[in-house]
Scaffold this motif. Structure first.
Motif, PDB file in Angstrom:
ATOM      1  N   GLN A  56      69.634  55.192  26.399  1.00 11.07           N
ATOM      2  CA  GLN A  56      68.780  54.002  26.495  1.00 11.07           C
ATOM      3  C   GLN A  56      69.184  52.949  25.469  1.00 11.07           C
ATOM      4  O   GLN A  56      69.218  51.766  25.784  1.00 11.07           O
ATOM      5  N   GLU A  57      69.505  53.396  24.267  1.00  9.97           N
ATOM      6  CA  GLU A  57      69.934  52.457  23.225  1.00  9.97           C
ATOM      7  C   GLU A  57      71.270  51.814  23.584  1.00  9.97           C
ATOM      8  O   GLU A  57      71.464  50.624  23.402  1.00  9.97           O
ATOM      9  N   VAL A  58      72.196  52.626  24.099  1.00  9.47           N
ATOM     10  CA  VAL A  58      73.520  52.104  24.455  1.00  9.47           C
ATOM     11  C   VAL A  58      73.401  51.099  25.589  1.00  9.47           C
ATOM     12  O   VAL A  58      73.990  50.008  25.534  1.00  9.47           O
ATOM     13  N   ILE A  59      72.639  51.441  26.616  1.00  8.95           N
ATOM     14  CA  ILE A  59      72.495  50.524  27.758  1.00  8.95           C
ATOM     15  C   ILE A  59      71.778  49.250  27.336  1.00  8.95           C
ATOM     16  O   ILE A  59      72.181  48.150  27.726  1.00  8.95           O
ATOM     17  N   SER A  60      70.742  49.361  26.505  1.00  9.46           N
ATOM     18  CA  SER A  60      70.046  48.138  26.069  1.00  9.46           C
ATOM     19  C   SER A  60      70.918  47.305  25.129  1.00  9.46           C
ATOM     20  O   SER A  60      70.782  46.087  25.071  1.00  9.46           O
ATOM     21  N   LEU A  61      71.828  47.956  24.398  1.00 14.01           N
ATOM     22  CA  LEU A  61      72.754  47.232  23.532  1.00 14.01           C
ATOM     23  C   LEU A  61      73.807  46.481  24.351  1.00 14.01           C
ATOM     24  O   LEU A  61      74.143  45.331  24.052  1.00 14.01           O
ATOM     25  N   LEU A  62      74.302  47.121  25.405  1.00 11.26           N
ATOM     26  CA  LEU A  62      75.363  46.521  26.218  1.00 11.26           C
ATOM     27  C   LEU A  62      74.831  45.587  27.306  1.00 11.26           C
ATOM     28  O   LEU A  62      75.520  44.658  27.707  1.00 11.26           O
ATOM     29  N   PHE A  63      73.633  45.874  27.789  1.00 11.49           N
ATOM     30  CA  PHE A  63      73.052  45.107  28.889  1.00 11.49           C
ATOM     31  C   PHE A  63      71.644  44.678  28.493  1.00 11.49           C
ATOM     32  O   PHE A  63      71.206  44.941  27.393  1.00 11.49           O
ATOM     33  N   ASN A  64      70.923  44.071  29.419  1.00  8.06           N
ATOM     34  CA  ASN A  64      69.540  43.716  29.099  1.00  8.06           C
ATOM     35  C   ASN A  64      68.601  44.831  29.553  1.00  8.06           C
ATOM     36  O   ASN A  64      69.030  45.815  30.153  1.00  8.06           O
ATOM     37  N   SER A  65      67.330  44.679  29.274  1.00  9.32           N
ATOM     38  CA  SER A  65      66.357  45.747  29.523  1.00  9.32           C
ATOM     39  C   SER A  65      66.175  46.065  31.008  1.00  9.32           C
ATOM     40  O   SER A  65      65.601  47.101  31.344  1.00  9.32           O
ATOM     41  N   ASN A  66      66.657  45.215  31.901  1.00  7.96           N
ATOM     42  CA  ASN A  66      66.546  45.496  33.334  1.00  7.96           C
ATOM     43  C   ASN A  66      67.365  46.713  33.758  1.00  7.96           C
ATOM     44  O   ASN A  66      67.128  47.284  34.809  1.00  7.96           O
ATOM     45  N   TYR A  67      68.340  47.091  32.952  1.00 10.22           N
ATOM     46  CA  TYR A  67      69.248  48.177  33.317  1.00 10.22           C
ATOM     47  C   TYR A  67      68.807  49.535  32.771  1.00 10.22           C
ATOM     48  O   TYR A  67      69.457  50.537  33.040  1.00 10.22           O
ATOM     49  N   ILE A  68      67.731  49.604  32.030  1.00 10.60           N
ATOM     50  CA  ILE A  68      67.269  50.855  31.436  1.00 10.60           C
ATOM     51  C   ILE A  68      66.989  51.912  32.503  1.00 10.60           C
ATOM     52  O   ILE A  68      67.224  53.097  32.279  1.00 10.60           O
ATOM     53  N   ALA A  69      66.514  51.504  33.661  1.00  9.57           N
ATOM     54  CA  ALA A  69      66.211  52.460  34.731  1.00  9.57           C
ATOM     55  C   ALA A  69      67.447  53.265  35.133  1.00  9.57           C
ATOM     56  O   ALA A  69      67.338  54.409  35.574  1.00  9.57           O
ATOM     57  N   PHE A  70      68.633  52.693  34.967  1.00  9.69           N
ATOM     58  CA  PHE A  70      69.852  53.393  35.348  1.00  9.69           C
ATOM     59  C   PHE A  70      70.246  54.475  34.350  1.00  9.69           C
ATOM     60  O   PHE A  70      71.141  55.268  34.613  1.00  9.69           O
ATOM     61  N   SER A  71      69.560  54.522  33.219  1.00 11.28           N
ATOM     62  CA  SER A  71      69.886  55.549  32.224  1.00 11.28           C
ATOM     63  C   SER A  71      69.575  56.949  32.749  1.00 11.28           C
ATOM     64  O   SER A  71      70.149  57.927  32.278  1.00 11.28           O
ATOM     65  N   GLU A  72      68.685  57.043  33.728  1.00  7.94           N
ATOM     66  CA  GLU A  72      68.337  58.342  34.309  1.00  7.94           C
ATOM     67  C   GLU A  72      69.522  58.987  35.010  1.00  7.94           C
ATOM     68  O   GLU A  72      69.626  60.207  35.057  1.00  7.94           O
ATOM     69  N   THR A  73      70.386  58.194  35.575  1.00 10.23           N
ATOM     70  CA  THR A  73      71.515  58.727  36.335  1.00 10.23           C
ATOM     71  C   THR A  73      72.780  58.891  35.501  1.00 10.23           C
ATOM     72  O   THR A  73      73.759  59.440  35.982  1.00 10.23           O
ATOM     73  N   LEU A  74      72.752  58.445  34.260  1.00 15.35           N
ATOM     74  CA  LEU A  74      73.944  58.510  33.423  1.00 15.35           C
ATOM     75  C   LEU A  74      74.406  59.944  33.200  1.00 15.35           C
ATOM     76  O   LEU A  74      75.604  60.213  33.128  1.00 15.35           O
ATOM     77  N   ILE A 132      72.464  54.842  43.898  1.00 16.34           N
ATOM     78  CA  ILE A 132      73.200  55.213  42.686  1.00 16.34           C
ATOM     79  C   ILE A 132      73.114  56.708  42.424  1.00 16.34           C
ATOM     80  O   ILE A 132      74.088  57.337  42.044  1.00 16.34           O
ATOM     81  N   LYS A 133      71.960  57.305  42.664  1.00 18.97           N
ATOM     82  CA  LYS A 133      71.827  58.747  42.469  1.00 18.97           C
ATOM     83  C   LYS A 133      72.700  59.489  43.470  1.00 18.97           C
ATOM     84  O   LYS A 133      73.384  60.444  43.107  1.00 18.97           O
ATOM     85  N   SER A 134      72.710  59.040  44.709  1.00 19.68           N
ATOM     86  CA  SER A 134      73.562  59.656  45.720  1.00 19.68           C
ATOM     87  C   SER A 134      75.025  59.530  45.341  1.00 19.68           C
ATOM     88  O   SER A 134      75.782  60.489  45.432  1.00 19.68           O
ATOM     89  N   PHE A 135      75.442  58.343  44.910  1.00 17.90           N
ATOM     90  CA  PHE A 135      76.833  58.148  44.515  1.00 17.90           C
ATOM     91  C   PHE A 135      77.179  59.021  43.314  1.00 17.90           C
ATOM     92  O   PHE A 135      78.267  59.596  43.250  1.00 17.90           O
ATOM     93  N   GLY A 136      76.262  59.169  42.378  1.00 19.19           N
ATOM     94  CA  GLY A 136      76.500  60.022  41.219  1.00 19.19           C
ATOM     95  C   GLY A 136      76.761  61.458  41.618  1.00 19.19           C
ATOM     96  O   GLY A 136      77.684  62.100  41.118  1.00 19.19           O
ATOM     97  N   PHE A 137      75.952  61.979  42.538  1.00 15.45           N
ATOM     98  CA  PHE A 137      76.152  63.357  42.977  1.00 15.45           C
ATOM     99  C   PHE A 137      77.410  63.503  43.825  1.00 15.45           C
ATOM    100  O   PHE A 137      78.100  64.520  43.756  1.00 15.45           O
ATOM    101  N   ILE A 138      77.720  62.488  44.618  1.00 12.96           N
ATOM    102  CA  ILE A 138      78.975  62.507  45.378  1.00 12.96           C
ATOM    103  C   ILE A 138      80.161  62.537  44.420  1.00 12.96           C
ATOM    104  O   ILE A 138      81.099  63.320  44.583  1.00 12.96           O
ATOM    105  N   TYR A 139      80.119  61.696  43.398  1.00 10.38           N
ATOM    106  CA  TYR A 139      81.179  61.643  42.392  1.00 10.38           C
ATOM    107  C   TYR A 139      81.290  62.974  41.660  1.00 10.38           C
ATOM    108  O   TYR A 139      82.386  63.484  41.416  1.00 10.38           O
ATOM    109  N   LEU A 140      80.151  63.584  41.347  1.00 10.79           N
ATOM    110  CA  LEU A 140      80.137  64.884  40.677  1.00 10.79           C
ATOM    111  C   LEU A 140      80.772  65.959  41.566  1.00 10.79           C
ATOM    112  O   LEU A 140      81.643  66.709  41.121  1.00 10.79           O
TER     113      LEU A 140
END
Length: 160
Positions: A56-74, A132-140
């Motif tokens: 969450q800290e890394v994503i908020s540092l690199l991007f704005n707070s709108n992207y925090i939701a994507f931290s779940e799939t990291l 994004i979750k689907s793509f993450g699992f496909i990539y995995l």
């Protein structure tokens, strides 16, 4: 989704460069590399775990707070990228022993799995909010298939 992919691209670039520049010449010279590669993969695992814990800290540092939701799939992407780096290490070893066909088989297995799983997911789900979750699992899964193929080739020729 783009935020997670950008973060993934960044650390994969760094780790891939270290492997290519530092380890590949040693492997090609048939120097002692096993202990160094194990240490490298352990350091990669620790770095990825730290990135996950601080996501969450890394994503908020690199991007704005709108992207925090994507931290779940990291986490899924981090594990998939760890498998990808392990496959990269195995492929470097296969190339150093002139096992180009085995290297291509592992990369082809990854590619076929990625395309097939993406096509199947798109046909089943279409474009959905879980993209994004689907793509993450496909990539995995695709990285698991490629990594497993490289490992089986590596073991088959007696290098493991």
């Amino acid at each position: 989704m783009q935020a997670v992919i950008r973060v993934s691209e960044s650390y994969m670039y760094v780790f891939g460069t270290v492997l290519s520049v530092y380890f590949f010449p040693r492997i090609a010279a048939k120097a002692s590399y096993v202990a160094q590669l194990k240490l490298f993969m352990a350091l990669v695992a620790v770095a990825m775990l730290a990135l996950y814990l601080l996501r969450q800290e890394v994503i908020s540092l690199l991007f704005n707070s709108n992207y925090i939701a994507f931290s779940e799939t990291l986490g899924v992407f981090l594990f998939a990228d760890f498998l990808r780096l392990f496959m990269f290490v195995l492929n470097l070893l296969l190339i150093s022993y002139s096992r180009y066909g085995d290297y291509l088989a592992a990369e082809l297995a990854f590619f076929i799995a990625m395309v097939t799983l993406t096509f199947a997911a798109t046909r089943l789900d279409g474009i959905s909010s879980g993209e994004i979750k689907s793509f993450g699992f496909i990539y995995l899964l695709a990285n698991f298939v490629g990594c497993l193929t490289a490992y089986m080739k590596f073991r088959r020729i007696g290098l493991a």
